[in-house]
Design a protein around this motif. Structure first.
Motif, mmCIF file in Angstrom:
data_model
loop_
_atom_site.group_PDB
_atom_site.id
_atom_site.type_symbol
_atom_site.label_atom_id
_atom_site.label_comp_id
_atom_site.label_asym_id
_atom_site.label_seq_id
_atom_site.Cartn_x
_atom_site.Cartn_y
_atom_site.Cartn_z
ATOM 1 N N ARG A 87 65.544 -16.748 43.613
ATOM 2 C CA ARG A 87 66.451 -17.893 43.730
ATOM 3 C C ARG A 87 67.439 -17.702 44.876
ATOM 4 N N PRO A 88 66.987 -17.862 46.105
ATOM 5 C CA PRO A 88 67.948 -17.781 47.211
ATOM 6 C C PRO A 88 68.990 -18.900 47.078
ATOM 7 N N PRO A 89 70.237 -18.626 47.433
ATOM 8 C CA PRO A 89 71.282 -19.663 47.335
ATOM 9 C C PRO A 89 70.883 -20.934 48.071
ATOM 10 N N GLY A 90 71.161 -22.053 47.433
ATOM 11 C CA GLY A 90 70.893 -23.348 48.047
ATOM 12 C C GLY A 90 69.445 -23.805 47.979
ATOM 13 N N THR A 91 68.603 -23.088 47.235
ATOM 14 C CA THR A 91 67.204 -23.499 47.104
ATOM 15 C C THR A 91 66.886 -23.720 45.625
ATOM 16 N N PRO A 92 65.842 -24.501 45.334
ATOM 17 C CA PRO A 92 65.481 -24.732 43.941
ATOM 18 C C PRO A 92 64.899 -23.498 43.258
ATOM 19 N N GLY A 93 64.463 -22.530 44.012
ATOM 20 C CA GLY A 93 63.942 -21.303 43.424
ATOM 21 C C GLY A 93 62.434 -21.314 43.254
ATOM 22 N N ARG A 94 61.898 -20.123 43.209
ATOM 23 C CA ARG A 94 60.456 -19.922 43.051
ATOM 24 C C ARG A 94 60.244 -18.920 41.924
#
Length: 150
Positions: A87-94
């Motif tokens: 979950r990198p900041p600012g992304t919906p996550g994988r």
């Protein structure tokens, strides 16, 4: 990118299938797009069936629903299967899933929220902690017990 498709059937058995896309992740190489299918049925309430497809090839795997659920929040698994969120900041996550032993494995990623939403559907069909209630022990044991009594 195609939108995820979730199919759910309640009769005659509780079944749900997710069809979505994923990416094979390789060190120092571009990710390879894959078609992802996740299948869950109350007839096998502890397992998720995974199918990964590319042009001309596919692989099938089974993994624990519990491992997938736990992997939404933290690194989960040992041996041939591991699941963990990215979950990198600012992304919906994988959601990353590793299949196979560390030296010869495939790691693929899919949208965290899509997998999470689909797992919620599986929990509606068979709530956590009730999996054993859905096993068909009577059907399995009846012929065996009948032969013993004869």
């Amino acid at each position: 990118m195609s939108k995820p498709v979730t199919l759910t059937e309640v009769h005659p058995h509780r079944v749900t299938t997710l069809r979505h896309h994923a990416h094979l992740v390789r060190a120092d190489r571009p990710a390879v797009p894959l078609d992802l299918e996740l299948h869950y049925t109350a007839l096998d309430p502890f397992a998720i069936r995974v199918v990964l497809r590319t042009e001309g090839a596919s692989v099938r795997w089974s993994l624990s629903r519990e491992a997938l659920l736990l992997g939404l929040r933290r690194h989960e698994g040992i041996g041939d299967v591991a699941v963990w969120p990215v979950r990198p900041p600012g992304t919906p996550g994988r959601l990353c899933i590793r299949l196979g032993p560390l030296r010869a494995c495939a790691v693929f990623q899919a949208d965290w929220d899509v997998i999470s939403d689909w797992l919620d559907v599986t929990l509606q069909l068979v709530p956590a902690g009730t999996e054993s209630d859905h096993l068909q022990w009577e059907d399995f044991l009846a012929p065996l017990l009948g032969r013993e009594e004869a």
